[in-house]
Write a protein that holds these residues in place. Structure first.
Motif, PDB file in Angstrom:
ATOM      1  N   ALA A 185     112.443  18.965  95.133  1.00 45.36           N
ATOM      2  CA  ALA A 185     111.351  18.031  95.391  1.00 45.36           C
ATOM      3  C   ALA A 185     111.606  17.222  96.661  1.00 45.36           C
ATOM      4  O   ALA A 185     110.702  17.022  97.480  1.00 45.36           O
ATOM      5  CB  ALA A 185     111.167  17.099  94.195  1.00 45.36           C
ATOM      6  N   LYS A 186     112.839  16.789  96.839  1.00 51.66           N
ATOM      7  CA  LYS A 186     113.187  15.999  98.025  1.00 51.66           C
ATOM      8  C   LYS A 186     113.046  16.829  99.293  1.00 51.66           C
ATOM      9  O   LYS A 186     112.498  16.369 100.305  1.00 51.66           O
ATOM     10  CB  LYS A 186     114.612  15.466  97.883  1.00 51.66           C
ATOM     11  CG  LYS A 186     114.962  14.364  98.843  1.00 51.66           C
ATOM     12  CD  LYS A 186     116.296  13.729  98.473  1.00 51.66           C
ATOM     13  CE  LYS A 186     116.527  12.486  99.299  1.00 51.66           C
ATOM     14  NZ  LYS A 186     117.775  11.816  98.925  1.00 51.66           N
ATOM     15  N   LYS A 187     113.506  18.066  99.244  1.00 49.16           N
ATOM     16  CA  LYS A 187     113.420  18.958 100.407  1.00 49.16           C
ATOM     17  C   LYS A 187     111.966  19.253 100.776  1.00 49.16           C
ATOM     18  O   LYS A 187     111.628  19.423 101.944  1.00 49.16           O
ATOM     19  CB  LYS A 187     114.165  20.252 100.109  1.00 49.16           C
ATOM     20  CG  LYS A 187     114.295  21.174 101.300  1.00 49.16           C
ATOM     21  CD  LYS A 187     115.168  22.378 100.974  1.00 49.16           C
ATOM     22  CE  LYS A 187     115.296  23.289 102.184  1.00 49.16           C
ATOM     23  NZ  LYS A 187     116.131  24.465 101.875  1.00 49.16           N
ATOM     24  N   ALA A 188     111.088  19.289  99.764  1.00 48.81           N
ATOM     25  CA  ALA A 188     109.667  19.564  99.994  1.00 48.81           C
ATOM     26  C   ALA A 188     108.871  18.293 100.284  1.00 48.81           C
ATOM     27  O   ALA A 188     107.645  18.334 100.361  1.00 48.81           O
ATOM     28  CB  ALA A 188     109.076  20.279  98.781  1.00 48.81           C
ATOM     29  N   ASN A 189     109.567  17.170 100.427  1.00 52.12           N
ATOM     30  CA  ASN A 189     108.940  15.881 100.763  1.00 52.12           C
ATOM     31  C   ASN A 189     107.979  15.374  99.699  1.00 52.12           C
ATOM     32  O   ASN A 189     106.970  14.739 100.003  1.00 52.12           O
ATOM     33  CB  ASN A 189     108.236  15.957 102.125  1.00 52.12           C
ATOM     34  CG  ASN A 189     109.209  16.226 103.249  1.00 52.12           C
ATOM     35  OD1 ASN A 189     110.242  15.558 103.334  1.00 52.12           O
ATOM     36  ND2 ASN A 189     108.906  17.200 104.089  1.00 52.12           N
ATOM     37  N   PHE A 190     108.270  15.646  98.422  1.00 51.40           N
ATOM     38  CA  PHE A 190     107.482  15.056  97.335  1.00 51.40           C
ATOM     39  C   PHE A 190     107.609  13.544  97.415  1.00 51.40           C
ATOM     40  O   PHE A 190     108.656  13.016  97.805  1.00 51.40           O
ATOM     41  CB  PHE A 190     107.998  15.510  95.975  1.00 51.40           C
ATOM     42  CG  PHE A 190     107.594  16.903  95.576  1.00 51.40           C
ATOM     43  CD1 PHE A 190     107.250  17.870  96.513  1.00 51.40           C
ATOM     44  CD2 PHE A 190     107.557  17.248  94.233  1.00 51.40           C
ATOM     45  CE1 PHE A 190     106.896  19.153  96.127  1.00 51.40           C
ATOM     46  CE2 PHE A 190     107.210  18.530  93.838  1.00 51.40           C
ATOM     47  CZ  PHE A 190     106.871  19.487  94.775  1.00 51.40           C
ATOM     48  N   LYS A 191     106.555  12.847  97.023  1.00 51.44           N
ATOM     49  CA  LYS A 191     106.596  11.383  96.967  1.00 51.44           C
ATOM     50  C   LYS A 191     107.221  10.991  95.624  1.00 51.44           C
ATOM     51  O   LYS A 191     106.566  11.028  94.588  1.00 51.44           O
ATOM     52  CB  LYS A 191     105.197  10.789  97.111  1.00 51.44           C
ATOM     53  CG  LYS A 191     105.215   9.275  97.238  1.00 51.44           C
ATOM     54  CD  LYS A 191     103.819   8.739  97.518  1.00 51.44           C
ATOM     55  CE  LYS A 191     103.851   7.260  97.845  1.00 51.44           C
ATOM     56  NZ  LYS A 191     104.184   6.415  96.699  1.00 51.44           N
ATOM     57  N   LEU A 192     108.487  10.643  95.664  1.00 47.85           N
ATOM     58  CA  LEU A 192     109.228  10.399  94.439  1.00 47.85           C
ATOM     59  C   LEU A 192     109.333   8.918  94.076  1.00 47.85           C
ATOM     60  O   LEU A 192     109.816   8.574  92.990  1.00 47.85           O
ATOM     61  CB  LEU A 192     110.633  11.005  94.554  1.00 47.85           C
ATOM     62  CG  LEU A 192     110.661  12.525  94.799  1.00 47.85           C
ATOM     63  CD1 LEU A 192     112.082  12.991  95.071  1.00 47.85           C
ATOM     64  CD2 LEU A 192     110.049  13.260  93.616  1.00 47.85           C
ATOM     65  N   ASP A 193     108.881   8.034  94.952  1.00 47.34           N
ATOM     66  CA  ASP A 193     109.021   6.593  94.736  1.00 47.34           C
ATOM     67  C   ASP A 193     107.712   5.971  94.255  1.00 47.34           C
ATOM     68  O   ASP A 193     107.208   5.023  94.827  1.00 47.34           O
ATOM     69  CB  ASP A 193     109.481   5.898  96.020  1.00 47.34           C
ATOM     70  CG  ASP A 193     108.511   6.111  97.178  1.00 47.34           C
ATOM     71  OD1 ASP A 193     107.697   7.059  97.125  1.00 47.34           O
ATOM     72  OD2 ASP A 193     108.543   5.308  98.130  1.00 47.34           O
ATOM     73  N   GLN A 194     107.142   6.514  93.184  1.00 49.40           N
ATOM     74  CA  GLN A 194     105.870   6.018  92.667  1.00 49.40           C
ATOM     75  C   GLN A 194     106.107   4.919  91.643  1.00 49.40           C
ATOM     76  O   GLN A 194     107.012   5.000  90.812  1.00 49.40           O
ATOM     77  CB  GLN A 194     105.069   7.181  92.087  1.00 49.40           C
ATOM     78  CG  GLN A 194     104.770   8.241  93.157  1.00 49.40           C
ATOM     79  CD  GLN A 194     104.045   9.448  92.625  1.00 49.40           C
ATOM     80  OE1 GLN A 194     103.185   9.335  91.765  1.00 49.40           O
ATOM     81  NE2 GLN A 194     104.392  10.616  93.133  1.00 49.40           N
ATOM     82  N   ALA A 195     105.267   3.888  91.695  1.00 47.86           N
ATOM     83  CA  ALA A 195     105.480   2.691  90.878  1.00 47.86           C
ATOM     84  C   ALA A 195     105.148   2.899  89.404  1.00 47.86           C
ATOM     85  O   ALA A 195     105.738   2.239  88.543  1.00 47.86           O
ATOM     86  CB  ALA A 195     104.632   1.544  91.429  1.00 47.86           C
ATOM     87  N   ALA A 196     104.229   3.792  89.095  1.00 47.22           N
ATOM     88  CA  ALA A 196     103.773   3.955  87.711  1.00 47.22           C
ATOM     89  C   ALA A 196     104.909   4.447  86.816  1.00 47.22           C
ATOM     90  O   ALA A 196     105.662   5.332  87.197  1.00 47.22           O
ATOM     91  CB  ALA A 196     102.605   4.933  87.659  1.00 47.22           C
ATOM     92  N   PRO A 197     105.023   3.880  85.621  1.00 43.24           N
ATOM     93  CA  PRO A 197     106.057   4.349  84.685  1.00 43.24           C
ATOM     94  C   PRO A 197     105.708   5.724  84.112  1.00 43.24           C
ATOM     95  O   PRO A 197     104.552   6.147  84.139  1.00 43.24           O
ATOM     96  CB  PRO A 197     106.048   3.283  83.590  1.00 43.24           C
ATOM     97  CG  PRO A 197     104.672   2.712  83.631  1.00 43.24           C
ATOM     98  CD  PRO A 197     104.243   2.770  85.073  1.00 43.24           C
TER      99      PRO A 197
END
Length: 199
Positions: free
Chosen positions: A47-59
């Motif tokens: 996911a990180k390599k594919a630039n997924f947005k991993l820092d989302q606020a929603a629980p």
């Protein structure tokens, strides 16, 4: 007032933005609104390599959360004309809720995004709606009273089946103001319907 859940999966942030607008519209009716997301199933390094947005606020949502709401609005980007595996994996775990009828009679709706104008928005929305109907939910879409979806002056999302946006093949296009207006409108209509039934 009713309780509304905006439940989403967002790879690059487009659906996260739409979810916030859906919630804004629902809150404008006085409804109590929560935004939650389903778990990411892609391995973190991929996911990180594919630039997924991993820092989302929603629980992250839990299965047992769902019956606590009067309305559930589900959103995710399209994957080959249907919902992505992350959302499907979560919904595939709801057999107990289905068997007990825990969601019968609740309000449901859907929203999505695609890379292109003809990338499967409506079939993706139907893939959500099919699940919601199996739960016994009452479906509310994006009525044509949201006139923005009928414009010919710009590229816009929108469908009578739910709010949509077009992200571009590289994710370069963010939801337009008309797309966000459609999301707010759908959130408002769903919450108003839930308020009438449950408020």
């Amino acid at each position: 007032m009713s309780k509304v859940l905006v439940l989403y999966y967002s790879t690059y942030g487009h659906i996260e933005t739409m979810a916030n607008s859906i919630a804004e519209g629902a809150r404008s009716t006085g409804a109590i609104v929560d935004i939650k997301r389903v778990p990411e199933t892609v391995p973190p390094d991929v996911a990180k390599k594919a630039n997924f947005k991993l820092d989302q606020a929603a629980p992250i949502v839990a299965l047992e959360d769902l019956p606590n709401y009067d309305a559930i609005i589900v959103g995710a980007p399209t994957r080959y004309g249907r919902m992505p595996s992350q959302m499907a994996a979560f919904l595939d775990q709801t057999g107990g809720l289905w068997a007990s009828g825990a969601l019968n009679g609740k309000i449901g709706g859907a929203f999505t995004s695609t890379a292109t104008q003809h990338g499967g928005q409506e079939t993706t929305l139907f893939s959500f709606v099919t699940n919601l109907l199996h739960f016994g939910m009452i479906i509310v879409g994006l009525p044509y009273s949201h006139r923005g979806q009928m414009t010919l002056d710009a590229i816009v999302g929108g469908s009578p089946y739910g709010a949509t946006t077009i992200a571009g093949d590289q994710g370069q296009r963010q939801p337009s103001e008309i797309d966000l207006e459609g999301a707010r409108y759908q959130g408002k209509v769903i919450a108003e319907t839930a308020n009438k039934l449950f408020g």
